[in-house]
Design a protein around this motif. Structure first.
Motif, PDB file in Angstrom:
ATOM      1  N   ASP A  94       0.828  -1.208   0.000  1.00  0.00           N
ATOM      2  CA  ASP A  94       0.000   0.000   0.000  1.00  0.00           C
ATOM      3  C   ASP A  94       0.865   1.262   0.000  1.00  0.00           C
ATOM      4  O   ASP A  94       0.541   2.251  -0.677  1.00  0.00           O
ATOM      5  CB  ASP A  94      -0.936   0.014   1.212  1.00  0.00           C
ATOM      6  CG  ASP A  94      -2.079  -0.977   1.080  1.00  0.00           C
ATOM      7  OD1 ASP A  94      -2.325  -1.448  -0.055  1.00  0.00           O
ATOM      8  OD2 ASP A  94      -2.719  -1.285   2.099  1.00  0.00           O
ATOM      9  N   ILE A  95       1.957   1.235   0.745  1.00  0.00           N
ATOM     10  CA  ILE A  95       2.850   2.406   0.728  1.00  0.00           C
ATOM     11  C   ILE A  95       3.532   2.510  -0.632  1.00  0.00           C
ATOM     12  O   ILE A  95       3.742   3.617  -1.149  1.00  0.00           O
ATOM     13  CB  ILE A  95       3.888   2.314   1.863  1.00  0.00           C
ATOM     14  CG1 ILE A  95       3.180   2.412   3.219  1.00  0.00           C
ATOM     15  CG2 ILE A  95       4.927   3.425   1.740  1.00  0.00           C
ATOM     16  CD1 ILE A  95       4.105   2.323   4.410  1.00  0.00           C
ATOM     17  N   ASN A  96       3.874   1.387  -1.231  1.00  0.00           N
ATOM     18  CA  ASN A  96       4.441   1.433  -2.578  1.00  0.00           C
ATOM     19  C   ASN A  96       3.451   2.042  -3.564  1.00  0.00           C
ATOM     20  O   ASN A  96       3.833   2.803  -4.455  1.00  0.00           O
ATOM     21  CB  ASN A  96       4.851   0.034  -3.035  1.00  0.00           C
ATOM     22  CG  ASN A  96       6.036  -0.510  -2.256  1.00  0.00           C
ATOM     23  OD1 ASN A  96       6.812   0.262  -1.679  1.00  0.00           O
ATOM     24  ND2 ASN A  96       6.184  -1.825  -2.230  1.00  0.00           N
ATOM     25  N   GLN A  97       2.170   1.708  -3.420  1.00  0.00           N
ATOM     26  CA  GLN A  97       1.162   2.318  -4.283  1.00  0.00           C
ATOM     27  C   GLN A  97       1.036   3.809  -3.979  1.00  0.00           C
ATOM     28  O   GLN A  97       0.867   4.616  -4.895  1.00  0.00           O
ATOM     29  CB  GLN A  97      -0.188   1.630  -4.097  1.00  0.00           C
ATOM     30  CG  GLN A  97      -1.298   2.166  -5.018  1.00  0.00           C
ATOM     31  CD  GLN A  97      -1.026   1.940  -6.493  1.00  0.00           C
ATOM     32  OE1 GLN A  97      -0.575   0.866  -6.886  1.00  0.00           O
ATOM     33  NE2 GLN A  97      -1.295   2.948  -7.310  1.00  0.00           N
ATOM     34  N   LEU A  98       1.127   4.162  -2.705  1.00  0.00           N
ATOM     35  CA  LEU A  98       1.111   5.583  -2.348  1.00  0.00           C
ATOM     36  C   LEU A  98       2.262   6.309  -3.020  1.00  0.00           C
ATOM     37  O   LEU A  98       2.084   7.407  -3.569  1.00  0.00           O
ATOM     38  CB  LEU A  98       1.200   5.742  -0.830  1.00  0.00           C
ATOM     39  CG  LEU A  98       1.367   7.174  -0.305  1.00  0.00           C
ATOM     40  CD1 LEU A  98       0.175   8.041  -0.674  1.00  0.00           C
ATOM     41  CD2 LEU A  98       1.578   7.165   1.210  1.00  0.00           C
ATOM     42  N   GLN A  99       3.444   5.707  -3.002  1.00  0.00           N
ATOM     43  CA  GLN A  99       4.597   6.309  -3.681  1.00  0.00           C
ATOM     44  C   GLN A  99       4.325   6.446  -5.173  1.00  0.00           C
ATOM     45  O   GLN A  99       4.641   7.480  -5.780  1.00  0.00           O
ATOM     46  CB  GLN A  99       5.842   5.452  -3.426  1.00  0.00           C
ATOM     47  CG  GLN A  99       7.073   5.846  -4.202  1.00  0.00           C
ATOM     48  CD  GLN A  99       7.728   7.135  -3.710  1.00  0.00           C
ATOM     49  OE1 GLN A  99       7.240   7.766  -2.778  1.00  0.00           O
ATOM     50  NE2 GLN A  99       8.819   7.523  -4.326  1.00  0.00           N
ATOM     51  N   HIS A 100       3.748   5.432  -5.780  1.00  0.00           N
ATOM     52  CA  HIS A 100       3.343   5.501  -7.190  1.00  0.00           C
ATOM     53  C   HIS A 100       2.388   6.676  -7.399  1.00  0.00           C
ATOM     54  O   HIS A 100       2.533   7.454  -8.366  1.00  0.00           O
ATOM     55  CB  HIS A 100       2.666   4.186  -7.576  1.00  0.00           C
ATOM     56  CG  HIS A 100       1.971   4.213  -8.899  1.00  0.00           C
ATOM     57  ND1 HIS A 100       2.536   3.729 -10.066  1.00  0.00           N
ATOM     58  CD2 HIS A 100       0.732   4.672  -9.270  1.00  0.00           C
ATOM     59  CE1 HIS A 100       1.695   3.896 -11.076  1.00  0.00           C
ATOM     60  NE2 HIS A 100       0.591   4.455 -10.608  1.00  0.00           N
ATOM     61  N   ASN A 101       1.425   6.821  -6.507  1.00  0.00           N
ATOM     62  CA  ASN A 101       0.436   7.888  -6.649  1.00  0.00           C
ATOM     63  C   ASN A 101       1.065   9.270  -6.528  1.00  0.00           C
ATOM     64  O   ASN A 101       0.684  10.213  -7.234  1.00  0.00           O
ATOM     65  CB  ASN A 101      -0.663   7.727  -5.597  1.00  0.00           C
ATOM     66  CG  ASN A 101      -1.474   6.455  -5.790  1.00  0.00           C
ATOM     67  OD1 ASN A 101      -1.241   5.684  -6.719  1.00  0.00           O
ATOM     68  ND2 ASN A 101      -2.434   6.216  -4.905  1.00  0.00           N
ATOM     69  N   ILE A 102       2.038   9.383  -5.616  1.00  0.00           N
ATOM     70  CA  ILE A 102       2.730  10.667  -5.450  1.00  0.00           C
ATOM     71  C   ILE A 102       3.472  11.025  -6.736  1.00  0.00           C
ATOM     72  O   ILE A 102       3.407  12.170  -7.207  1.00  0.00           O
ATOM     73  CB  ILE A 102       3.698  10.597  -4.256  1.00  0.00           C
ATOM     74  CG1 ILE A 102       2.927  10.440  -2.939  1.00  0.00           C
ATOM     75  CG2 ILE A 102       4.574  11.840  -4.203  1.00  0.00           C
ATOM     76  CD1 ILE A 102       3.808  10.090  -1.745  1.00  0.00           C
ATOM     77  N   ILE A 103       4.180  10.055  -7.298  1.00  0.00           N
ATOM     78  CA  ILE A 103       4.943  10.313  -8.528  1.00  0.00           C
ATOM     79  C   ILE A 103       4.008  10.699  -9.666  1.00  0.00           C
ATOM     80  O   ILE A 103       4.262  11.671 -10.393  1.00  0.00           O
ATOM     81  CB  ILE A 103       5.771   9.073  -8.901  1.00  0.00           C
ATOM     82  CG1 ILE A 103       6.880   8.841  -7.869  1.00  0.00           C
ATOM     83  CG2 ILE A 103       6.374   9.214 -10.297  1.00  0.00           C
ATOM     84  CD1 ILE A 103       7.582   7.507  -8.015  1.00  0.00           C
ATOM     85  N   TRP A 104       2.908   9.977  -9.821  1.00  0.00           N
ATOM     86  CA  TRP A 104       1.984  10.300 -10.916  1.00  0.00           C
ATOM     87  C   TRP A 104       1.229  11.594 -10.663  1.00  0.00           C
ATOM     88  O   TRP A 104       0.858  12.302 -11.614  1.00  0.00           O
ATOM     89  CB  TRP A 104       1.030   9.133 -11.162  1.00  0.00           C
ATOM     90  CG  TRP A 104       1.646   8.129 -12.086  1.00  0.00           C
ATOM     91  CD1 TRP A 104       2.411   7.052 -11.757  1.00  0.00           C
ATOM     92  CD2 TRP A 104       1.580   8.139 -13.516  1.00  0.00           C
ATOM     93  NE1 TRP A 104       2.824   6.391 -12.887  1.00  0.00           N
ATOM     94  CE2 TRP A 104       2.324   7.030 -13.979  1.00  0.00           C
ATOM     95  CE3 TRP A 104       0.956   8.962 -14.454  1.00  0.00           C
ATOM     96  CZ2 TRP A 104       2.463   6.726 -15.339  1.00  0.00           C
ATOM     97  CZ3 TRP A 104       1.095   8.666 -15.806  1.00  0.00           C
ATOM     98  CH2 TRP A 104       1.842   7.568 -16.235  1.00  0.00           C
TER      99      TRP A 104
END
Length: 889
Positions: free
Chosen positions: A443-453
């Motif tokens: 979930d944190i990895n997805q959060l990081q993905h979301n921040i980048i996008w």
């Protein structure tokens, strides 16, 4: 082994179109530890063999490898010229290295060098029209060409073509600036675009421009105004040709050019594009076209004194995202899902008869029933309409419009819909990736993905806030709270430096800072129900004028940005000082803790009083300004504003603390900013920390903060001994939390914690972007605290790093890296019970302090001398790779 991996000029590799060399740097690589540069040699030449030197440093005894300053006066560079640069170094224990070579191309080095006229076929009657137009001319090359460079810009947007080929891969040039005060032009190497193989008789070359309204004269702003900068879109181009025999010739836009309207019948930033292929003109940008029926162009007066060169960080079509599925909604609409919220455009293939149409309506999310949801676009249409001209298959994407979307409703399409015929492309400013973060929690990895996008979607030439609706403005508050996170993710120096010039250009005469930059609100926002006359100088928004230069200085170690923005920063402090009363700063409309969840029902304004948030930022910005004044030797200013800072802090503490040592404002945000901005008397610090924990517990461990409190919440906890609670806050996955959005399927950061509710219903159509990077500021904590990659303020630019990872949150591992101006810094850790293995990489020519948080015993020091201090274990390390094992509490 000792070598160099890259040379950076003004923080760019091989820049094309620079006005001067501000600094040169290089990245040293070696398989040895403790590598420190002893000396360097730097040469600049007209030729690749370095036989025509224009600069030679000789062997220079210096350890500087990131901010080497060259006297531009002694260089005597020429405009429109390619130069080669090479560097080699020696270290204290070896060398010299092999030469590392790069190049740069100069722009126009004086205002007098710009000769091109801005030309257009538009008249004043076209001010409300957003059609595309073509302009063209033919030039004759009579000698063999050695090199040719085009310097190009527009009042509006442009695409340059030479002999039928689009020059470069940039989009939305010349970008969005405060045009009448600051207009950029781009430089391109066009040597290979020109025909000169028949030079004995003279080769005819077609030079053409395609022009759109863009931000210059198109509709921009939520009050739907247009013509903010002018009423006629215009094009300017200057091509400098250097021949093999050493002579030069320049070709310019002037009134001898011809023009006509293009098949782009309409193109706007918000509303999309209408294109009629039946109006295409075969060969419009090629030599030999009969332009007898084309119109004469007119010159548009525009001063060259506001022009400046853009050498990098231009918008490009960067990431390809294929269509994931085509489906029917319950209401019967045909929808394509690209699986990722993004900013850019859709490229499609179509084969139809003359007059057949394609109509695509872009949007972000489906509603609770799974139907098309357009309400949060407000008045933005985000519609692409294409009319076919014949039966051949064609590929199309918009020219001068971008969309914010994940889905597209296919309203009209001739033939069978196939996923392979639709591809989305993310467009954003071209910035090198600098940071990587991964952990054991998906979930944190997805959060990081979301921040980048979220960053990708909102860094299209300016730092915007919502790429889908009728806004897309450079909100200063969003840029301020996210800028530290952004510097970890991508190389933002050029991007932010460009934007800061417009912050200064758009400041009021008193030094006030607009809410949005480029400014299109001051004096024009009275139609908006919220702003009326309060259209500049909000705390936390306007403070970007101070905080962003400071952030760039910390990240790059660069004093140039301080010197360049110094007057702007001083003016902003002066504005707050002028409008404060007894050192309490408040002024007209303040956003305060914007959209905090402790706001009254129906209000956007959080519960923390403006007097507190404004004065906290007044103190914080003044403190940073004092530091920057000292850094560049402005000692008198430093002394004057240090006194002011102390007075503001004294007033703050007397006003917002009671006799028991607690704050008289009991909101999460009040405690957070007081702690993070260091405004708490040391004797009261524990009280404030305890109150913050109590207020957090009151909300069952959830935040209720808005734009002011959220970016610093986890920092305020971890910096005061409560990393456990910081992780608990981060890992919440019900409303309100970062991971709530992840669990709801978000692929970017949302504007509101509950933009979409658990049942699929929406927060509000009025202001509900699903691609809004501000709350992505938590990314800074992931790098600085969880991974523990921190710069040392005394040695900025990561010349000396502090590696202080904070394991916790039940994470088994964190892998993180940051590509600094000196090279890659790595901090990876994994946990097995209470045993931690820490992998650290320190770049050459730098040092680091390694400070394992909460370590109780060092099991394997990897040769480092750890000492126990009041804060815990600490060891000093030179460059190299280290594997350290320790036990933690």
């Amino acid at each position: 082994m000792l070598g160099l991996s890259r040379i950076l000029i003004n923080y760019q590799e091989n820049p094309v179109g620079i006005e001067k060399i501000e600094q040169v740097g290089w990245v040293i690589v070696s398989d040895q530890k403790h590598v420190i540069q002893k000396n360097y040699e730097l040469q600049i030449s007209r030729d690749e063999e370095f036989g025509e030197l224009v600069y030679d440093s000789g062997v220079t005894e210096s350890g500087e490898s990131a901010h080497v300053v060259i006297d531009n006066e002694s260089l005597k560079l020429q405009s429109s010229t390619k130069y080669f640069i090479r560097v080699r170094i020696s270290a204290k224990d070896g060398g010299p290295s092999e030469w590392k070579t790069g190049f740069f191309v100069t722009a126009l080095l004086s205002e007098e060098d710009w000769k091109a006229k801005f030309i257009t076929i538009e008249t004043e009657a076209d001010k409300d029209d957003s059609r595309g137009s073509y302009v063209r001319n033919e030039i004759v090359i009579g000698k063999r060409v050695k090199a040719a460079y085009a310097h190009v810009t527009a009042l509006g947007l442009y695409q340059l073509y030479i002999n039928g080929k689009k020059v470069g891969d940039d989009e939305f040039t010349p970008g969005w600036t405060s045009y009448n005060k600051h207009l950029l032009y781009q430089t391109y190497d066009v040597t290979d675009y020109l025909f000169d193989e028949t030079w004995e008789e003279g080769s005819v070359n077609a030079v053409a421009g395609h022009i759109g309204a863009g931000w210059y004269k198109g509709t921009v702003g939520f009050v739907r105004m247009r013509n903010h900068y002018g009423t006629r879109a215009a094009f300017a181009c200057q091509i400098a040709v250097e021949y093999v025999d050493g002579s030069r010739e320049t070709f310019l836009t002037d009134t001898s050019w011809k023009g006509t309207y293009s098949p782009v019948l309409f193109s706007e930033i918000y509303d999309g594009e209408i294109y009629d292929a039946r109006r295409e003109i075969p060969g419009w940008n090629e030599a030999g076209l009969n332009t007898e029926n084309w119109a004469d162009v007119a010159a548009v007066p525009f001063g060259a004194d506001v022009l400046s060169a853009q050498s990098g960080c231009k918008v490009k079509q960067i990431t390809e995202v294929p269509a994931k599925r085509i489906f029917q909604t319950p209401q019967g609409d045909t929808v394509i899902d690209f699986g990722q919220n993004m900013t850019g455009w859709i490229e499609f293939k179509v084969k139809g008869r003359s007059g057949d149409r394609v109509e695509l309506n872009c949007f972000e999310v489906l509603d609770a029933e799974g139907n098309v949801y357009l309400d949060n676009l407000r008045s933005a249409k985000e519609t692409i309409i294409y009319t076919c001209k014949g039966s051949e298959e064609v590929t199309f994407h918009p020219h001068f419009s971008f969309q914010g979307f994940q889905f597209v409703k296919v309203s009209v399409y001739p033939g069978e819909l196939k996923e392979e015929n639709f591809t989305a492309y993310a467009l954003h400013s071209d910035m090198a990736v600098t940071g990587e973060f991964e952990c054991s929690n998906p979930d944190i990895n997805q959060l990081q993905h979301n921040i980048i996008w979220g960053m990708k979607g909102n860094f299209l030439d300016v730092p915007t806030d919502c790429p889908q609706r009728d806004e897309r403005l450079g909100w200063t508050g969003d840029a301020q709270i996210f800028c530290r996170t952004a510097t970890f993710l991508k190389d933002t120096y050029t991007f932010y430096s460009k934007w800061l010039r417009d912050v200064e250009a758009d400041q009021t005469d008193e030094g006030g800072v607009p809410h949005v930059v480029p400014d299109i609100l001051i004096g024009k926002s009275s139609a908006d129900r919220l702003m009326k006359d309060g259209d500049h100088s909000a705390a936390a928004w306007a403070d970007v004028a101070i905080i962003m230069p400071w952030t760039l200085y910390l990240t790059y170690g660069d004093t140039t940005v301080i010197e360049r923005q110094y007057d702007s920063m001083k003016a902003w402090i002066g504005f707050m000082q002028e409008h404060s009363v007894g050192n309490i700063w408040n002024y007209k409309l303040q956003f305060g803790d914007w959209v905090a969840l402790d706001a009254e029902e129906g209000s956007y304004f959080g519960a923390t009083p403006n007097d507190l948030t404004c004065t906290a930022y007044y103190a914080y910005s003044t403190r940073l300004f004092v530091k920057m004044a000292e850094i560049i030797g402005r000692t008198e200013d430093a002394e004057e504003y240090r006194k002011l800072y102390n007075e503001i802090v004294d007033t703050y503490q007397k006003t917002f603390f009671d006799e028991t040592g607690h704050m008289n404002v009991q909101t999460q945000t009040a405690q957070i900013v007081s702690l993070y901005f260091d405004l708490v008397p040391e004797a009261f610090r524990q009280n404030v920390v305890d109150d913050l924990l109590r207020l957090l517990d009151k909300e069952n461990g959830h935040l209720v903060t808005g734009f002011v409190g959220t970016p610093y919440f986890c920092h305020a906890l971890s910096q005061n001994g409560h990393t456990k609670e910081a992780y608990e806050l981060l890992l919440k996955d019900d409303f309100p939390s970062w991971l709530y959005q992840v669990r709801m399927g978000a692929t970017t950061i949302w504007e509101h914690w509950d933009g979409m509710k658990p049942d699929g219903t929406m927060w509000s159509p009025d202001m509900n972007s699903f691609n809004h990077y501000a709350y992505g500021a938590i990314g800074e904590w992931l790098y600085r605290a969880a991974a523990g990659i921190e710069c040392d303020e005394k040695h900025p630019g990561y010349k000396h790093s502090i590696i202080a990872p904070h394991p916790g949150g039940g994470l088994d591992y964190v892998k993180a890296s940051y590509e600094s101006v000196y090279g890659k810094i790595v901090s990876d850790w994994n946990v097995d019970g209470n045993r931690v293995t820490l992998h650290v990489e320190v770049p050459c020519n730098t040092t680091a302090s390694i400070c394992p948080y909460n370590a109780t015993e060092i099991l394997d020091s990897c040769g480092l001398a750890f000492e126990e201090t009041r804060e815990g274990y600490r060891a000093e390390a030179g460059s190299g790779i280290y594997e350290i094992t320790y036990l933690m509490e």
